[in-house]
Design an enzyme around this catalytic site. Structure first.
Site, mmCIF file in Angstrom:
data_model
loop_
_atom_site.group_PDB
_atom_site.id
_atom_site.type_symbol
_atom_site.label_atom_id
_atom_site.label_comp_id
_atom_site.label_asym_id
_atom_site.label_seq_id
_atom_site.Cartn_x
_atom_site.Cartn_y
_atom_site.Cartn_z
ATOM 1 N N THR A 1 0.945 -1.324 -0.001
ATOM 2 C CA THR A 1 0.011 -0.243 0.031
ATOM 3 C C THR A 1 1.074 1.280 0.029
ATOM 4 O O THR A 1 1.982 1.212 0.319
ATOM 5 C CB THR A 1 -1.169 -0.012 1.115
ATOM 6 N N ASP A 2 0.214 2.225 -0.582
ATOM 7 C CA ASP A 2 0.898 3.512 -0.247
ATOM 8 C C ASP A 2 0.670 4.370 1.096
ATOM 9 O O ASP A 2 0.008 3.792 1.953
ATOM 10 C CB ASP A 2 0.544 4.439 -1.376
ATOM 11 N N THR A 3 0.954 5.554 1.190
ATOM 12 C CA THR A 3 0.506 6.152 2.452
ATOM 13 C C THR A 3 -1.074 6.433 2.684
ATOM 14 O O THR A 3 -1.327 6.684 3.773
ATOM 15 C CB THR A 3 1.358 7.666 2.436
#
Length: 139
Positions: free
Chosen positions: A16-18
């Site tokens: 996942t990203d932030t």
């Protein structure tokens, strides 16, 4: 294998990203894993293919349409279907589905063109007959 072939993927924090959403390029990794397992299920080991026939499969082109985001801990099902078969290439349609209980939701659709090349010059070459037979019968 046949159109019902699928491969499960669980979404981990590293995917996942932030914002907690699966980073878009990771779908290409997921699709790659599913194609590798599809080949394995058809009886084709890519390491052995390289050693015995001197050929490898490479990705020639990809397009991905993103429909809905996957998130941490989601359980996905990746599908693999042959769209078109050439003598030296295979065009796949792949989908990523989120599975929640009995429901499923389409997250991404990919079209991936894979070519067969020789290991020495990386020039296009015909898919070996025994491999073509395995993936045609099971695809």
């Amino acid at each position: 294998m046949h159109p019902d072939f699928s491969w499960p993927v669980r979404i981990y924090y590293e995917d996942t990203d932030t914002g907690g959403v699966v980073f878009y390029a990771n779908y290409l990794k997921f699709f790659e894993r599913a194609r590798t397992e599809w080949l394995r299920a058809a009886g084709v080991n890519q390491g052995e293919l390289s050693a015995s026939h001197g050929v490898v499969f490479i990705v020639k082109s990809t397009t991905v349409d993103y429909h809905c985001p996957a998130r941490l801990d989601d359980e996905l099902k990746l599908t693999v279907v042959i769209e078109r078969m050439g003598r030296a290439s295979v065009h796949f349609v792949q989908e990523a589905w989120r599975i929640t209980g009995l429901s499923k939701e389409l997250l991404a659709t990919g079209r991936i063109k894979v070519g067969c090349v020789d290991t020495v010059g990386l020039r296009p070459c015909a898919i070996p007959d025994d491999v073509l037979t395995k993936i045609t019968i099971n695809g």
